[in-house]
Design an enzyme around this catalytic site. Structure first.
Site, PDB file in Angstrom:
ATOM      1  N   HIS A  57       0.778  -1.081  -0.068  1.00  0.00           N
ATOM      2  CA  HIS A  57       0.206   0.010   0.003  1.00  0.00           C
ATOM      3  C   HIS A  57       0.998   1.290  -0.081  1.00  0.00           C
ATOM      4  O   HIS A  57       2.146   1.291   0.268  1.00  0.00           O
ATOM      5  CB  HIS A  57      -1.031  -0.147   1.169  1.00  0.00           C
ATOM      6  CG  HIS A  57      -1.983  -1.106   0.975  1.00  0.00           C
ATOM      7  ND1 HIS A  57      -3.184  -1.046   1.816  1.00  0.00           N
ATOM      8  CD2 HIS A  57      -2.100  -2.232   0.580  1.00  0.00           C
ATOM      9  CE1 HIS A  57      -3.788  -2.004   1.789  1.00  0.00           C
ATOM     10  NE2 HIS A  57      -3.183  -2.861   0.950  1.00  0.00           N
ATOM     11  N   GLU A  59       0.945   3.609   1.944  1.00  0.00           N
ATOM     12  CA  GLU A  59       1.691   4.247   3.288  1.00  0.00           C
ATOM     13  C   GLU A  59       2.875   3.197   3.649  1.00  0.00           C
ATOM     14  O   GLU A  59       3.887   3.728   4.078  1.00  0.00           O
ATOM     15  CB  GLU A  59       0.585   4.170   4.129  1.00  0.00           C
ATOM     16  CG  GLU A  59      -0.386   5.103   4.051  1.00  0.00           C
ATOM     17  CD  GLU A  59      -1.788   4.577   3.180  1.00  0.00           C
ATOM     18  OE1 GLU A  59      -2.715   5.084   3.131  1.00  0.00           O
ATOM     19  OE2 GLU A  59      -1.379   3.480   2.459  1.00  0.00           O
TER      20      GLU A  59
END
Length: 157
Positions: A57, A59
């Protein structure tokens, strides 16, 4: 971090990173790490599909890249800016990184599994980051919806 034209510009940059991810075939999510001095220290986008990694992802990719560049936890004073509310995995990673703040655009998507929002994750943290939500939310959500409309596969977080 206060809501300002600069904050909006940072979210707009995250939206741009998300659009690049979408063009690659990855879910459209982008993230920035902003230093205590307001400088962008790192940027990343989702690479779940192109990297063949379900944990890639935006992040997580951001924190991995930042660590390689010497920005390691605790990241006190740092802010993560994302085009959409992080999933529970990413929210937990942000807590582990000991960030000061999270800024995001589009709200939590109900298809997430597990369906746990940032507030629920941060409520269990000893030192949760402060949260500024809904910055350019309509624009950020439109980018995600556009990708979901083009993608024939099942929703990927």
């Amino acid at each position: 971090m206060c809501v300002s034209p600069t904050t909006e510009a940072l979210v707009r940059t995250a939206i741009g990173l998300a659009a690049e991810a979408g063009r690659r075939g990855d879910p459209p999510f982008g993230a920035l790490l902003v230093s205590p001095h307001g400088e962008v220290a790192a940027m990343a986008s989702n690479r779940q599909v192109s990297g063949n990694d379900p944990t890639a992802h935006a992040e997580i990719e951001l924190l991995r890249g930042a660590a390689r560049d010497g920005h390691r936890p605790p990241l006190a004073g740092y802010t993560v800016v994302v085009n959409a509310e992080p999933c529970s995995m990413c929210a937990s990673a942000l807590v582990k990184a000991a960030l000061s703040a999270l800024v995001y655009g589009a709200p939590h998507e109900p298809h997430l599994d597990p369906d746990i929002d940032v507030a629920a994750v941060f409520a269990r943290a000893r030192r949760p980051p402060s949260v500024t939500a809904g910055i350019l939310a309509t624009e950020a959500a439109a980018e995600i919806a556009s990708f979901r409309g083009r993608s024939s596969s099942s929703p990927i977080d």
